[in-house]
Write a protein that holds these residues in place. Structure first.
Motif, mmCIF file in Angstrom:
data_model
loop_
_atom_site.group_PDB
_atom_site.id
_atom_site.type_symbol
_atom_site.label_atom_id
_atom_site.label_comp_id
_atom_site.label_asym_id
_atom_site.label_seq_id
_atom_site.Cartn_x
_atom_site.Cartn_y
_atom_site.Cartn_z
ATOM 1 N N GLU A 122 0.834 -1.200 0.000
ATOM 2 C CA GLU A 122 0.000 0.000 0.000
ATOM 3 C C GLU A 122 0.864 1.242 0.000
ATOM 4 N N HIS A 138 -4.159 0.970 -2.955
ATOM 5 C CA HIS A 138 -4.872 1.058 -1.679
ATOM 6 C C HIS A 138 -6.007 0.053 -1.693
ATOM 7 N N SER A 252 -7.021 7.147 -5.272
ATOM 8 C CA SER A 252 -6.933 5.793 -4.697
ATOM 9 C C SER A 252 -7.514 5.701 -3.296
ATOM 10 N N LEU A 254 -5.813 6.934 -0.702
ATOM 11 C CA LEU A 254 -4.668 6.987 0.217
ATOM 12 C C LEU A 254 -4.595 8.304 0.983
ATOM 13 N N ARG A 257 -5.294 8.361 4.605
ATOM 14 C CA ARG A 257 -4.572 7.423 5.461
ATOM 15 C C ARG A 257 -3.265 8.062 5.913
ATOM 16 N N PHE A 260 1.137 7.334 4.860
ATOM 17 C CA PHE A 260 1.320 6.318 3.822
ATOM 18 C C PHE A 260 2.644 6.534 3.089
#
Length: 327
Positions: A122, A138, A252, A254, A257, A260
């Motif tokens: 990821e 992801h 995606s 991401l 998150r 990452f």
């Protein structure tokens, strides 16, 4: 991770590198060859490069002629059709050398690095060499941004930087652009006295895209000497790469998150500090959740780790050894 040796291949637009990896000892064989992108050099030359690199890596022999797994990151593999074409080339190269494999995986070279190095496969990867592309993964979904080739525009790439520098130099020469030392520097780099000779060099049959992209270090040298035009070109390249990365992170999922992995690779991001600094700065502005890292190792490291099951499946000591061997 099994006890069988595995083969990792990074087939790029300018060179092909293969390494044979023993799960206990790390790299036990190496091979190199020329350009390996089927789109730019054709299937015959790509196959020859794969065969040469793999033969070099396996020169000391493969037990029983069988490889546990082969992972090949191949430039130009951007579609299911491209993947099937790449798979056929790799399998043919292995067959020509009398080798067999339990599994053969062929994917885009940047995606292989991301899958091999990013925990849980990821994160995102930004590549800026002769061309440029961004991949993000992801929750099992892959998103691509850029990488549409020189006939469109590989933003932030060596080719894009060189073209911008050439355009600025000719504008200055014609008298309607800002003065810049790029005019003389680019001419000297190709061994000509003036922009007329530079134009002749550019349009020679033997002058390839890699040759033009190879002018990027000249732009960096001129920028380091204080040239504002050259400096602006490099800063813009870094910002464009960051904009592409932020788009991939957003599409995606991401971006939501924290922390990452945002891997950066390729000669432009690895060796051109102004581009790297502009990339980091703009990426933090656009996507503060990203944790950027410029890869110091050869891209084939990602293929090696993926062939062994991915970075989380490989013992830390072996990861450390591979990083040292492939730095």
């Amino acid at each position: 991770m099994t006890g069988e040796v595995v083969l990792a291949v990074d087939g790029g637009g300018t060179k092909c590198r293969a390494v044979l990896v023993d799960p206990r000892r790390g790299v036990v064989g190496r091979g190199r060859a020329g350009a390996c992108n089927p789109h730019s050099v054709g299937d015959e030359r790509a196959l020859a490069a794969l065969r040469e690199a793999i033969a070099g890596a396996c020169a000391d022999g493969v037990p029983g002629g069988r490889l546990g797994r082969v992972v090949c990151g191949l430039a130009g593999v951007d579609s299911p059709t491209g993947a099937a074409r790449g798979q056929a080339l790799v399998r043919q190269a292995l067959a020509d050398l009398g080798l067999s494999a339990g599994e053969v995986l062929v994917e885009n070279d940047a995606l292989v690095v991301l899958r091999g190095l990013a925990p849980g496969e990821e994160g995102l990867i930004v590549v800026a060499g002769t061309g440029s592309v961004v991949y993000a993964r992801h929750q099992g979904r892959t998103v691509r941004v850029g990488g549409w080739g020189h006939r469109v525009e590989d933003e932030g790439s060596g080719l894009a930087i060189a073209r911008a520098a050439l355009a600025a130099a000719y504008r200055a020469w014609d008298g309607y652009g800002e003065e810049t030392a790029l005019v003389g520097a680019l001419c000297r780099a190709v061994g000509t006295a003036d922009p007329i000779g530079l134009q002749e060099w550019l349009y020679r049959r033997e002058t390839g895209l890699e040759d033009i992209a190879g002018l990027t270090p000249v732009v960096a040298e001129v920028a380091a000497a204080g040239d504002a035009v050259a400096g602006a070109i490099l800063a813009e390249a870094g910002a464009r790469l960051a904009t592409m990365a932020a788009a991939a992170a957003r599409r995606s999922g991401l971006a939501g998150r924290p922390g990452f992995a945002a891997l950066a690779m390729g000669g432009v991001l690895r060796h051109c500090r102004p581009v790297q600094e502009a990339f980091f700065k703009k990426l933090q502005e656009l996507c503060s959740a990203a944790r950027p890292e410029v890869l110091a190792e050869e891209p084939v490291l990602g293929a090696a780790l993926l062939a062994l099951g991915g970075i989380e499946a490989v013992p830390p000591e072996l990861v450390r050894r591979l990083r040292e061997q492939l730095a």
